[in-house]
Design a protein around this motif. Structure first.
Motif, short mmCIF file in Angstrom:
data_model
loop_
_atom_site.label_atom_id
_atom_site.label_comp_id
_atom_site.label_asym_id
_atom_site.label_seq_id
_atom_site.Cartn_x
_atom_site.Cartn_y
_atom_site.Cartn_z
N ALA A 79 0.94 3.36 -0.82
CA ALA A 79 1.28 4.53 -0.01
C ALA A 79 0.07 5.43 0.16
O ALA A 79 -0.25 5.88 1.27
CB ALA A 79 2.45 5.29 -0.65
N ALA A 80 -0.64 5.69 -0.93
CA ALA A 80 -1.83 6.56 -0.88
C ALA A 80 -2.91 5.95 0.01
O ALA A 80 -3.58 6.67 0.77
CB ALA A 80 -2.36 6.81 -2.29
N SER A 81 -3.08 4.65 -0.07
CA SER A 81 -4.07 3.97 0.76
C SER A 81 -3.73 4.10 2.25
O SER A 81 -4.60 4.41 3.07
CB SER A 81 -4.14 2.50 0.36
N ARG A 82 -2.48 3.89 2.59
CA ARG A 82 -2.06 4.00 4.00
C ARG A 82 -2.25 5.43 4.51
O ARG A 82 -2.71 5.65 5.63
CB ARG A 82 -0.60 3.59 4.17
N ILE A 83 -1.92 6.40 3.68
CA ILE A 83 -2.09 7.81 4.07
C ILE A 83 -3.57 8.10 4.34
O ILE A 83 -3.91 8.75 5.32
CB ILE A 83 -1.52 8.74 2.98
N GLY A 84 -4.44 7.61 3.48
CA GLY A 84 -5.88 7.80 3.68
C GLY A 84 -6.37 7.15 4.95
O GLY A 84 -7.18 7.73 5.69
N GLN A 85 -5.89 5.95 5.24
CA GLN A 85 -6.29 5.25 6.46
C GLN A 85 -5.84 6.01 7.70
O GLN A 85 -6.61 6.15 8.66
CB GLN A 85 -5.70 3.83 6.48
N VAL A 86 -4.60 6.49 7.68
CA VAL A 86 -4.07 7.25 8.83
C VAL A 86 -4.86 8.54 9.01
O VAL A 86 -5.25 8.89 10.13
CB VAL A 86 -2.56 7.54 8.66
N ALA A 87 -5.13 9.24 7.93
CA ALA A 87 -5.87 10.51 8.01
C ALA A 87 -7.26 10.28 8.59
O ALA A 87 -7.71 11.03 9.48
CB ALA A 87 -5.97 11.16 6.63
N GLN A 88 -7.94 9.25 8.13
CA GLN A 88 -9.29 8.95 8.62
C GLN A 88 -9.26 8.59 10.11
O GLN A 88 -10.09 9.07 10.89
CB GLN A 88 -9.89 7.81 7.80
N PHE A 89 -8.31 7.76 10.50
CA PHE A 89 -8.18 7.34 11.89
C PHE A 89 -7.84 8.53 12.80
O PHE A 89 -8.41 8.70 13.88
CB PHE A 89 -7.10 6.25 12.00
N ALA A 90 -6.92 9.39 12.34
CA ALA A 90 -6.53 10.56 13.13
C ALA A 90 -7.70 11.52 13.30
O ALA A 90 -7.95 12.02 14.41
CB ALA A 90 -5.35 11.27 12.46
N ARG A 91 -8.45 11.78 12.23
CA ARG A 91 -9.59 12.70 12.32
C ARG A 91 -10.67 12.11 13.24
O ARG A 91 -11.26 12.84 14.05
CB ARG A 91 -10.20 12.98 10.95
N ALA A 92 -10.92 10.82 13.11
CA ALA A 92 -11.93 10.18 13.96
C ALA A 92 -11.52 10.24 15.43
O ALA A 92 -12.38 10.28 16.32
CB ALA A 92 -12.13 8.73 13.53
N SER A 93 -10.23 10.29 15.68
CA SER A 93 -9.71 10.38 17.05
C SER A 93 -9.44 11.82 17.46
O SER A 93 -8.87 12.08 18.52
CB SER A 93 -8.41 9.56 17.16
N GLN A 94 -9.80 12.75 16.59
CA GLN A 94 -9.65 14.19 16.83
C GLN A 94 -8.21 14.61 17.05
O GLN A 94 -7.90 15.41 17.94
CB GLN A 94 -10.55 14.65 17.97
N HIS A 95 -7.31 14.09 16.20
CA HIS A 95 -5.90 14.48 16.23
C HIS A 95 -5.53 15.05 14.86
O HIS A 95 -6.00 14.56 13.83
CB HIS A 95 -5.00 13.28 16.55
N PRO A 96 -4.65 16.07 14.83
CA PRO A 96 -4.27 16.69 13.56
C PRO A 96 -3.08 16.02 12.87
O PRO A 96 -2.43 16.63 12.02
CB PRO A 96 -3.91 18.12 13.99
N LEU A 97 -2.79 14.77 13.19
CA LEU A 97 -1.63 14.07 12.64
C LEU A 97 -1.64 14.09 11.12
O LEU A 97 -2.64 13.78 10.49
CB LEU A 97 -1.61 12.62 13.14
N GLN A 98 -0.51 14.47 10.54
CA GLN A 98 -0.37 14.53 9.09
C GLN A 98 0.52 13.40 8.60
O GLN A 98 1.56 13.11 9.20
CB GLN A 98 0.27 15.86 8.66
N CYS A 99 0.12 12.78 7.50
CA CYS A 99 0.86 11.69 6.88
C CYS A 99 0.97 12.03 5.40
O CYS A 99 -0.03 12.37 4.77
CB CYS A 99 0.11 10.38 7.10
#
Length: 106
Positions: A79-99
């Motif tokens: 779960a922690a790994s997926r959250i980190g992946q989503v956060a990194q992808f969202a920031r790289a795409s300049q979106h504030p998506l929270q997981c």
């Protein structure tokens, strides 16, 4: 007098089945915001959580209408790994998506 028999030190005389509890499970949730495009949320669900188009759309709409949606249930490390992946992808795409994750109620 009986003779002594020496046994090898690694001999297993009786083996009991190990009883380990399953690891605690955590729900991974996406949180709604007013800026992340719905299409991006669908991409995240497909890319990081293996959802098909239909499931991804359903979860995205749940996030949009209810404020959060469950992406999956995993052991803590996954779960922690997926959250980190989503956060990194969202920031790289300049979106504030929270997981986030929360423990599964048992």
């Amino acid at each position: 007098m009986p003779s002594k028999v020496s046994l090898p030190p690694d001999l297993v005389v009786e083996k009991k089945a190990a009883r380990t509890a399953p690891p605690p499970m955590y729900k991974v949730l996406l949180l709604n915001d007013d800026y992340t495009p719905m299409e991006f949320v669908v991409i995240v669900l497909q890319k990081f959580f293996g959802k098909g188009q239909e499931d991804a759309m359903r979860i995205m709409l749940q996030v949009h209408h209810e404020g959060k949606g469950v992406c999956g249930v995993y052991p803590h490390d996954i779960a922690a790994s997926r959250i980190g992946q989503v956060a990194q992808f969202a920031r790289a795409s300049q979106h504030p998506l929270q997981c986030v994750m929360e423990p599964v109620d048992e």
